[in-house]
Design a protein around this motif. Sequence first.
Motif, PDB file in Angstrom:
ATOM      1  N   ARG A 215       0.819  -1.219   0.000  1.00 33.87           N
ATOM      2  CA  ARG A 215       0.000   0.000   0.000  1.00 33.87           C
ATOM      3  C   ARG A 215       0.853   1.270   0.000  1.00 33.87           C
ATOM      4  N   LEU A 216       1.949   1.259   0.742  1.00 33.40           N
ATOM      5  CA  LEU A 216       2.831   2.429   0.754  1.00 33.40           C
ATOM      6  C   LEU A 216       3.548   2.591  -0.590  1.00 33.40           C
ATOM      7  N   SER A 217       3.896   1.488  -1.240  1.00 28.00           N
ATOM      8  CA  SER A 217       4.488   1.549  -2.590  1.00 28.00           C
ATOM      9  C   SER A 217       3.492   2.140  -3.580  1.00 28.00           C
ATOM     10  N   HIS A 218       2.230   1.756  -3.431  1.00 25.40           N
ATOM     11  CA  HIS A 218       1.180   2.305  -4.292  1.00 25.40           C
ATOM     12  C   HIS A 218       1.043   3.816  -4.065  1.00 25.40           C
ATOM     13  N   LEU A 219       1.119   4.241  -2.802  1.00 25.09           N
ATOM     14  CA  LEU A 219       1.070   5.672  -2.479  1.00 25.09           C
ATOM     15  C   LEU A 219       2.222   6.409  -3.149  1.00 25.09           C
ATOM     16  N   LEU A 220       3.421   5.854  -3.073  1.00 26.06           N
ATOM     17  CA  LEU A 220       4.586   6.468  -3.713  1.00 26.06           C
ATOM     18  C   LEU A 220       4.372   6.588  -5.217  1.00 26.06           C
ATOM     19  N   GLY A 221       3.895   5.528  -5.843  1.00 23.94           N
ATOM     20  CA  GLY A 221       3.672   5.561  -7.285  1.00 23.94           C
ATOM     21  C   GLY A 221       2.612   6.567  -7.691  1.00 23.94           C
ATOM     22  N   THR A 222       1.542   6.633  -6.919  1.00 22.50           N
ATOM     23  CA  THR A 222       0.453   7.562  -7.228  1.00 22.50           C
ATOM     24  C   THR A 222       0.902   9.011  -7.059  1.00 22.50           C
TER      25      THR A 222
ATOM     26  N   PHE B 169       9.600   4.101  -9.191  1.00 19.41           N
ATOM     27  CA  PHE B 169      10.650   4.102  -8.185  1.00 19.41           C
ATOM     28  C   PHE B 169      10.316   3.000  -7.190  1.00 19.41           C
ATOM     29  N   SER B 170      11.319   2.249  -6.778  1.00 18.36           N
ATOM     30  CA  SER B 170      11.117   1.213  -5.768  1.00 18.36           C
ATOM     31  C   SER B 170      11.073   1.859  -4.394  1.00 18.36           C
ATOM     32  N   LEU B 171      10.285   1.283  -3.512  1.00 25.15           N
ATOM     33  CA  LEU B 171      10.232   1.746  -2.128  1.00 25.15           C
ATOM     34  C   LEU B 171      10.982   0.747  -1.265  1.00 25.15           C
ATOM     35  N   ILE B 172      11.983   1.238  -0.566  1.00 21.02           N
ATOM     36  CA  ILE B 172      12.745   0.426   0.388  1.00 21.02           C
ATOM     37  C   ILE B 172      12.420   0.954   1.778  1.00 21.02           C
ATOM     38  N   ILE B 173      11.779   0.141   2.594  1.00 27.02           N
ATOM     39  CA  ILE B 173      11.506   0.519   3.980  1.00 27.02           C
ATOM     40  C   ILE B 173      12.557  -0.185   4.821  1.00 27.02           C
ATOM     41  N   LYS B 174      13.470   0.619   5.367  1.00 25.12           N
ATOM     42  CA  LYS B 174      14.652   0.060   6.017  1.00 25.12           C
ATOM     43  C   LYS B 174      14.849   0.701   7.382  1.00 25.12           C
ATOM     44  N   GLY B 175      14.490  -0.027   8.414  1.00 23.31           N
ATOM     45  CA  GLY B 175      14.719   0.457   9.763  1.00 23.31           C
ATOM     46  C   GLY B 175      16.202   0.544  10.064  1.00 23.31           C
ATOM     47  N   GLY B 176      16.598   1.587  10.757  1.00 27.45           N
ATOM     48  CA  GLY B 176      17.997   1.763  11.123  1.00 27.45           C
ATOM     49  C   GLY B 176      18.834   2.479  10.078  1.00 27.45           C
ATOM     50  N   ALA B 177      18.228   2.900   8.975  1.00 28.65           N
ATOM     51  CA  ALA B 177      18.977   3.608   7.929  1.00 28.65           C
ATOM     52  C   ALA B 177      19.420   4.979   8.420  1.00 28.65           C
ATOM     53  N   GLY B 178      18.662   5.562   9.359  1.00 25.13           N
ATOM     54  CA  GLY B 178      19.036   6.852   9.932  1.00 25.13           C
ATOM     55  C   GLY B 178      18.600   8.045   9.113  1.00 25.13           C
ATOM     56  N   VAL B 179      18.104   7.811   7.901  1.00 25.25           N
ATOM     57  CA  VAL B 179      17.700   8.899   7.018  1.00 25.25           C
ATOM     58  C   VAL B 179      16.730   8.344   5.982  1.00 25.25           C
ATOM     59  N   SER B 180      15.887   9.224   5.453  1.00 25.37           N
ATOM     60  CA  SER B 180      15.026   8.873   4.334  1.00 25.37           C
ATOM     61  C   SER B 180      15.436   9.748   3.157  1.00 25.37           C
ATOM     62  N   TYR B 181      15.483   9.162   1.954  1.00 19.37           N
ATOM     63  CA  TYR B 181      15.973   9.923   0.803  1.00 19.37           C
ATOM     64  C   TYR B 181      15.497   9.309  -0.510  1.00 19.37           C
ATOM     65  N   THR B 182      15.629  10.100  -1.563  1.00 17.90           N
ATOM     66  CA  THR B 182      15.316   9.650  -2.919  1.00 17.90           C
ATOM     67  C   THR B 182      16.637   9.449  -3.650  1.00 17.90           C
ATOM     68  N   ASP B 183      16.829   8.273  -4.196  1.00 19.51           N
ATOM     69  CA  ASP B 183      18.030   7.923  -4.954  1.00 19.51           C
ATOM     70  C   ASP B 183      17.642   7.888  -6.431  1.00 19.51           C
ATOM     71  N   PHE B 184      17.940   8.973  -7.147  1.00 18.05           N
ATOM     72  CA  PHE B 184      17.544   9.080  -8.542  1.00 18.05           C
ATOM     73  C   PHE B 184      18.323   8.126  -9.438  1.00 18.05           C
ATOM     74  N   GLU B 185      19.574   7.897  -9.129  1.00 17.93           N
ATOM     75  CA  GLU B 185      20.394   7.020  -9.973  1.00 17.93           C
ATOM     76  C   GLU B 185      19.898   5.583  -9.942  1.00 17.93           C
ATOM     77  N   ARG B 186      19.454   5.110  -8.778  1.00 23.30           N
ATOM     78  CA  ARG B 186      18.955   3.735  -8.650  1.00 23.30           C
ATOM     79  C   ARG B 186      17.434   3.655  -8.721  1.00 23.30           C
ATOM     80  N   ARG B 187      16.794   4.825  -8.880  1.00 21.44           N
ATOM     81  CA  ARG B 187      15.331   4.921  -8.985  1.00 21.44           C
ATOM     82  C   ARG B 187      14.643   4.226  -7.808  1.00 21.44           C
ATOM     83  N   ARG B 188      15.024   4.689  -6.619  1.00 24.38           N
ATOM     84  CA  ARG B 188      14.423   4.128  -5.414  1.00 24.38           C
ATOM     85  C   ARG B 188      14.271   5.208  -4.354  1.00 24.38           C
TER      86      ARG B 188
END
Length: 146
Positions: A28-35, A42-61
């Motif tokens: 559902r969150l991936s669908h929200l991102l796409g909409t 863009f792929s959605l990566i939900i990663k606990g402990g990453a310390g930051v949220s960001y958009t990676d244009f080169e990897r389209r995620r």
Amino acid sequence: MSTTPPRSAPTGTRGELPWWGYGEVHRRLSHLLGTLGGGRRFSLIIKGGAGVSYTDFERRRVVVDPEIVSHPDPAVHLVYLRGVIAHEAGHVRFTTPAYGMNTDDLGGSIKGQILAQVCNILEDERIDRAMANSHWGTETYLRARK
């Protein structure tokens, strides 16, 4: 009167998997991102402990760390997470990426670092306004993440 939480507010954990790790929540969150991202893939990566949220244009995620903010009520936490995704979807939709540019390209000096932070703050505010103006209802989510 039912005490069952609404479907949009998952609770608890399955084993060691937090609620935001459930496949249905991710879908559902991936669908929200796409909409909100205008249909850009863009792929959605939900990663606990990453310390930051960001958009990676080169990897389209889009990488989102749901553990940056925690709330005992999963429904409130979900609103925060939707706000982060709405913000990052705004970058997908409205930011022109500077491929290959890195903040290190500014010389690594204190002035360069300050310039990079100021540019990021201004861009983030521009993105939030663009999303609130173009997608009715996202302002509530965007405010929840601040």
